[in-house]
Design an enzyme around this catalytic site. Structure first.
Site, mmCIF file in Angstrom:
data_model
loop_
_atom_site.group_PDB
_atom_site.id
_atom_site.type_symbol
_atom_site.label_atom_id
_atom_site.label_comp_id
_atom_site.label_asym_id
_atom_site.label_seq_id
_atom_site.Cartn_x
_atom_site.Cartn_y
_atom_site.Cartn_z
ATOM 1 N N GLU A 1 5.392 3.553 -111.131
ATOM 2 C CA GLU A 1 4.327 3.166 -112.082
ATOM 3 C C GLU A 1 3.175 4.168 -112.106
ATOM 4 O O GLU A 1 2.471 4.274 -113.109
ATOM 5 C CB GLU A 1 3.776 1.772 -111.753
ATOM 6 N N HIS B 1 3.478 7.469 -111.982
ATOM 7 C CA HIS B 1 3.882 8.478 -112.972
ATOM 8 C C HIS B 1 3.827 7.883 -114.386
ATOM 9 O O HIS B 1 3.415 8.553 -115.330
ATOM 10 C CB HIS B 1 5.316 8.948 -112.711
#
Ligand code: PAF
Length: 284
Positions: free
Chosen positions: A35, A37
């Site tokens: 999450e 990224h």
């Protein structure tokens, strides 16, 4: 979503997009996306016409004793996440595509900045990061590039490199994404056993405690650092690499807390080295 494995393929798409007057955002990653990224991709999606994500475990930023071979990889899962978040092109090169066998050119900041914090125990790390990010900038020619604040020293070093080498690229730092218990999202969290994952909560606990002390007006950096270290040392699976207060731009140590100071830590939980940080007064 386009999957490009060669530099030439990427350049062809970028040339078309630039001709059409479209802006390009780049999110450099080493894959095994989570999450954290995804939040960078979302930010790029809302800022740029086209979003390029690089997915490459860069060997030049790992020392021989580090976890290059063990570094987690799952390209299929990465593609699924990237499609869901509206990535236009994922650049997934081989090591041979990025580094010819006789490659001997590096980008390195030759002052104290990369020797602080993580640089003390990872002396070649930031040279590898600057070299690969510089190559990615030359290949993708983005208008904007997006990096996580979790790697605060990396972000500061990239800003410095962009300034020193006059790259015409806006660097956007994005907030740390945490799990519900507080643990900062990291691909390396996957190394943690159930017991270690619990122990790892001590990093964010210490971060939140440090933030509270600062919000209460304590300006003695050494006092804040000492309390944070005490808290971490109480966890038997934790081994401190560093907990430090530094200037948020230069990375040089400071004694006084004021806006822009970075309080950063690296802590081993078992064999896994985790990092976390906060910036006094919030991120710029
Ligand atoms: O932060 C990372 O994942 C890497 O250091 C980066 C910026 C993708 C360079 O390999």
């Amino acid at each position: 979503m386009i999957i490009a494995k060669t530099i030439n393929e990427v350049r062809e798409y970028i040339a078309i997009w630039h001709k059409e007057g479209l802006s390009v955002g780049l999110v450099p990653t080493m894959g095994y996306l989570h999450e954290g990224h995804a939040s960078l991709v979302d930010r790029a999606r809302s800022n740029c016409d086209k979003v390029v994500v690089s997915d490459f475990v860069n060997p030049t930023q790992f020392a021989p004793n580090e976890d290059l071979e063990a570094y987690p990889r799952d390209f299929e899962h990465d593609c699924q996440l990237l499609e869901e978040h509206g990535c236009d092109l994922v650049f997934y090169p081989s090591v041979e595509e990025m580094y010819s066998p006789n490659a001997a050119t590096y980008v390195e900041i030759l002052d104290e900045m990369p020797k602080q914090l993580c640089g003390k125990t990872r002396p070649i790390h930031f040279r590898g990061v600057c070299t690969i990010v510089s190559k990615l900038f030359n290949i993708v020619k983005p208008d904007k590039a997006f990096f996580g604040q979790k790697d605060a020293q990396q972000l500061a070093i990239i800003r410095r490199m962009v300034h020193d080498l006059s790259y015409d690229i806006e660097i956007i730092g994005c907030p740390i994404v945490r799990e519900s218990g507080g643990l900062a999202k990291s691909s390396r969290n996957t190394y943690l056993s159930v017991e270690e994952r619990k122990a790892a909560l001590v990093l964010s606990k210490a971060i939140f405690h440090g933030e509270k002390m600062v919000s209460e007006g304590i300006i003695d950096a050494n006092k804040v650092i000492a309390e944070m270290k005490n808290m971490i040392s109480a966890e038997k699976l934790a081994n401190i690499d560093y907990v430090s207060a530094v200037d948020g731009e230069t990375m040089m140590p400071v004694d006084e807390i004021k806006n822009g100071v970075l309080i950063a830590m690296a802590v081993y939980i078992g064999k896994t080295r985790l990092i976390d940080n906060f910036i006094v007064g919030g991120q710029k």
